[in-house]
Design a protein around this motif. Structure first.
Motif, PDB file in Angstrom:
ATOM      1  N   SER A   1      61.786  76.626  89.659  1.00 57.60           N
ATOM      2  CA  SER A   1      62.548  75.380  89.781  1.00 57.60           C
ATOM      3  C   SER A   1      63.744  75.542  90.709  1.00 57.60           C
ATOM      4  N   SER A   2      64.420  76.679  90.641  1.00 58.12           N
ATOM      5  CA  SER A   2      65.589  76.876  91.496  1.00 58.12           C
ATOM      6  C   SER A   2      65.184  77.041  92.960  1.00 58.12           C
ATOM      7  N   ALA A   3      64.074  77.714  93.213  1.00 54.04           N
ATOM      8  CA  ALA A   3      63.616  77.849  94.603  1.00 54.04           C
ATOM      9  C   ALA A   3      63.200  76.496  95.169  1.00 54.04           C
ATOM     10  N   LEU A   4      62.627  75.639  94.330  1.00 46.81           N
ATOM     11  CA  LEU A   4      62.298  74.288  94.774  1.00 46.81           C
ATOM     12  C   LEU A   4      63.580  73.520  95.107  1.00 46.81           C
TER      13      LEU A   4
ATOM     14  N   ASN B   1      56.603  74.199  96.127  1.00 47.01           N
ATOM     15  CA  ASN B   1      57.256  73.966  97.423  1.00 47.01           C
ATOM     16  C   ASN B   1      56.281  73.463  98.481  1.00 47.01           C
ATOM     17  N   TYR B   2      54.984  73.512  98.195  1.00 48.10           N
ATOM     18  CA  TYR B   2      53.969  73.137  99.183  1.00 48.10           C
ATOM     19  C   TYR B   2      53.179  71.903  98.780  1.00 48.10           C
ATOM     20  N   LYS B   3      53.574  71.251  97.703  1.00 48.17           N
ATOM     21  CA  LYS B   3      52.881  70.041  97.269  1.00 48.17           C
ATOM     22  C   LYS B   3      53.199  68.889  98.220  1.00 48.17           C
TER      23      LYS B   3
ATOM     24  N   THR C   1      56.383  66.937  97.166  1.00 48.95           N
ATOM     25  CA  THR C   1      57.675  67.599  97.382  1.00 48.95           C
ATOM     26  C   THR C   1      57.994  67.703  98.864  1.00 48.95           C
ATOM     27  N   VAL C   2      56.966  67.872  99.685  1.00 45.94           N
ATOM     28  CA  VAL C   2      57.177  67.874 101.138  1.00 45.94           C
ATOM     29  C   VAL C   2      57.709  66.513 101.585  1.00 45.94           C
TER      30      VAL C   2
END
Length: 350
Positions: free
Chosen positions: A201-204, A127-129, A132-133
């Motif tokens: 994966s679901s949190a992403l 989530n912090y890459k 992805t941001v």
């Protein structure tokens, strides 16, 4: 807490805490490691290695100490009671994933966090890459319009971890403390691929999109292991979108993790592929865009979330990419998936 220092306590001193979290916090000038709570003969060695002020086997003693924040890295089934106690004391909380095992526990923590007004972060590394941001910025700007269908797939070389042989994972993270099999391969403690990996994966997916599942028809199989190694589900999201979820634990040791999210909207399609390190946007008006992603950026690591936790507490950042709501939406989906599987695959409300 002074303007520059967060007084931190930790509950759980096993594999992940000692290989990832503690070295990161110990290296920071704005963190004071006040106390560590754990079990076993090695606890004093952990205290000494990372510079904690005291060590205890009593979680209440740790939570009652003069601390501002706590890191919870215990077996999954202990997250809820410990995080609830911490929030009720007004502490900032970094709680490992999965945040809880059941939806009611997850939303209970969300309510407590709101009342406490403190930082709650679940450390989901992807989530912090940067890529992805950037993908989330595209979605927030309406790049694909309203989402109508979402695919969320994950596979990883974790068959040994969920089958009680953590050798490969231990080598991967270079820890002195082996993963505890009772955490990862015991049904009683929430072991299995869904809780251990699909949580990522679901949190992403939920952070990227803001979607929330309404129901899921799912199946999970153990394939001879003590816990689930394969999971699949058809999701109905609030608002009417459809989705598919899949997970597999049996990539060969050393293979790159697969996290593949494909989002189909009213105005275009966005694809996020961690394994091949690509983000592509294809709009129906002909616009195409592909992000330039440095080689290796898709590899999983969890360096940013612990740092962001401290920055959120001190006010150096306001960007929490894995807050209690994102984590709760992941928990309720996995909870419903496993309940659906137990009921023969029936469509099950979250």
């Amino acid at each position: 807490m002074t303007a520059a220092t967060v007084r931190l306590g930790a509950i759980g001193a096993g594999w992940w805490a000692t290989s990832n979290h503690f070295p990161l916090f110990a290296a920071r000038d704005d963190v004071e490691l006040v106390g560590v709570c754990g079990k076993g003969d090695g606890l004093e060695a952990v205290r000494e290695k990372f510079g904690f002020g005291f060590a205890t086997e009593d979680a209440t003693e740790l939570l009652d100490a003069d601390i501002d924040a706590v890191v919870i890295s215990t077996p999954h089934d202990l997250h809820h009671p410990l995080a609830a106690q911490a929030l009720d004391r007004g502490l900032h909380v970094l709680c490992e994933k999965p945040m809880t095992l059941h939806a009611d526990e997850a939303w209970d923590l969300a309510a407590r966090a709101e009342r406490a007004g403190t930082v709650f972060l679940v450390p989901y590394g992807w989530n912090y890459k940067p890529f992805t941001v950037a993908a989330k910025r595209m979605l927030d700007a309406g790049a694909i319009g309203e989402i109508q269908y979402a695919l969320c797939h994950m596979a990883s070389p974790t068959r040994g971890l969920f089958g009680t042989d953590p050798t490969h994972m231990l080598e991967r993270w270079n820890s002195d403390t082996a993963p505890d099999p009772t955490t990862w391969s015991s049904p009683e403690h929430g072991g299995g691929y869904a809780h251990g990996q699909i949580t990522h994966s679901s949190a992403l997916l939920f952070w990227l999109t803001g979607l929330r599942a309404a129901s899921v028809a799912g199946r999970a199989i153990t394939a001879g292991a003590p816990v689930d190694l394969f999971d699949a589900g058809v999701i109905r999201f609030e608002g009417g979108a459809l989705g598919s979820l899949s997970g597999a634990a049996t990539l060969a040791d050393g293979d790159k993790y697969q996290v593949d999210i494909r989002l189909f909207g009213t105005e275009g399609v966005l694809m996020i592929d961690v394994e091949r390190e690509r983000v592509t946007l294809s709009r129906y008006d002909g616009r195409r865009e592909e992000l330039v992603i440095p080689e290796g950026e898709g590899e999983y690591e969890c360096l940013v979330p612990p740092a962001r936790f401290i920055e959120l507490i001190t006010g150096a950042s306001r960007e929490n990419n894995s807050d209690v709501t994102v984590a709760a939406r992941s928990v309720e989906l996995i909870d419903a998936l496993l309940r659906s599987s137990a009921a023969g695959g029936a469509d099950t409300p979250v």
